[in-house]
Enzyme design. Structure first.
Site, PDB file in Angstrom:
ATOM      1  N   GLN A  81       1.031  -1.083  -0.016  1.00 57.90           N
ATOM      2  CA  GLN A  81       0.032   0.185   0.164  1.00 57.90           C
ATOM      3  C   GLN A  81       0.799   1.437   0.080  1.00 57.90           C
ATOM      4  O   GLN A  81       1.841   1.125   0.616  1.00 57.90           O
ATOM      5  CB  GLN A  81      -1.017   0.129   1.252  1.00 57.90           C
ATOM      6  CG  GLN A  81      -1.913  -0.956   1.246  1.00 57.90           C
ATOM      7  CD  GLN A  81      -1.566  -2.111   2.119  1.00 57.90           C
ATOM      8  OE1 GLN A  81      -0.495  -2.433   2.179  1.00 57.90           O
ATOM      9  NE2 GLN A  81      -2.310  -2.809   2.448  1.00 57.90           N
ATOM     10  N   GLU A  82       0.286   2.364  -0.603  1.00 54.35           N
ATOM     11  CA  GLU A  82       1.081   3.541  -0.722  1.00 54.35           C
ATOM     12  C   GLU A  82       1.737   4.064   0.333  1.00 54.35           C
ATOM     13  O   GLU A  82       2.972   4.390   0.564  1.00 54.35           O
ATOM     14  CB  GLU A  82       0.284   4.668  -1.289  1.00 54.35           C
ATOM     15  CG  GLU A  82       0.972   5.659  -2.035  1.00 54.35           C
ATOM     16  CD  GLU A  82       0.266   6.857  -2.907  1.00 54.35           C
ATOM     17  OE1 GLU A  82       0.804   7.627  -3.270  1.00 54.35           O
ATOM     18  OE2 GLU A  82      -0.989   6.487  -3.020  1.00 54.35           O
TER      19      GLU A  82
END
Length: 201
Positions: A81-82
């Site tokens: 995830q970012e």
């Protein structure tokens, strides 16, 4: 004399890992690329339903084909995830190889994957670290093939030893072949480093 012998055998071990020594591999890629599925398929040779990784998973995985047969890899699968990506560099420090997983169907996010791969490759601590790109989800009809992904990800722009491997984490197709290619690159890199060391002495 005994101390010298120990030193020379240790440096030999460094250059050519024995099947007993673990190689440290970090598995990266965007969220939903299939990293954890690939990890557990390699570990247990069966499909396990997984949930998004918040943090990391770590497993010892054994190579079963080619030169990597019998070699143990300590694989760190890090969340994609970012908000978790800035943590990647903590895991790539002193790694033997990087395994970058891409979703071969998700062309819309290919530019994002390219950017993250380039950022990882450019990090000073990853200079020269071999990169295996696992082109996952090849079982799906819309999957792009390796040569197109090579272009989309700009692999030829990387100043690293790299290899792209078509794979399917669910069935396990291509995963062990990918590990074997990564192992080969790790050996090649160590051999080159040894030659450079000799020349600079």
């Amino acid at each position: 004399m005994g101390a010298n012998m120990g030193k020379s055998s240790a440096s030999l071990l460094e250059a050519f890992p024995t099947p007993q020594s673990h190689l440290h591999v970090v598995m990266l890629g965007l969220d939903s690329a299939g990293k954890t599925t690939a990890l557990y398929r390699l570990k247990f040779n069966q499909y396990l339903n997984t949930v998004p990784t918040i943090g990391f998973n770590c497993e010892k995985v054994k190579g079963t084909v080619g030169r990597a047969r019998g070699q143990t890899f300590l694989v760190w699968d890090v969340g994609g995830q970012e908000k978790l990506r800035p943590l990647w560099k903590s895991y790539t420090r002193c790694t033997d190889g990087i395994l970058f997983v891409v979703d071969s169907v998700d062309v819309e996010r290919m530019e994002e994957a390219k950017m993250e791969l380039a950022r990882t490759a450019r990090a000073p601590e990853n200079t020269g670290v071999p990169i295996l790109v696992l082109a996952n989800k090849q079982d799906l009809p819309a999957a792009r093939d390796s040569s197109e992904l090579e272009r989309l990800l700009g692999l030829n722009e990387l100043n690293h030893l790299w290899h792209i491997q078509a794979a399917c984490a669910i069935t396990g197709d291509g995963l062990q072949e990918g590990l074997d290619a990564l192992y080969d690159m790790i050996l090649k890199r160590r051999k080159l480093a040894k030659q450079v060391k000799k020349k600079t002495r």
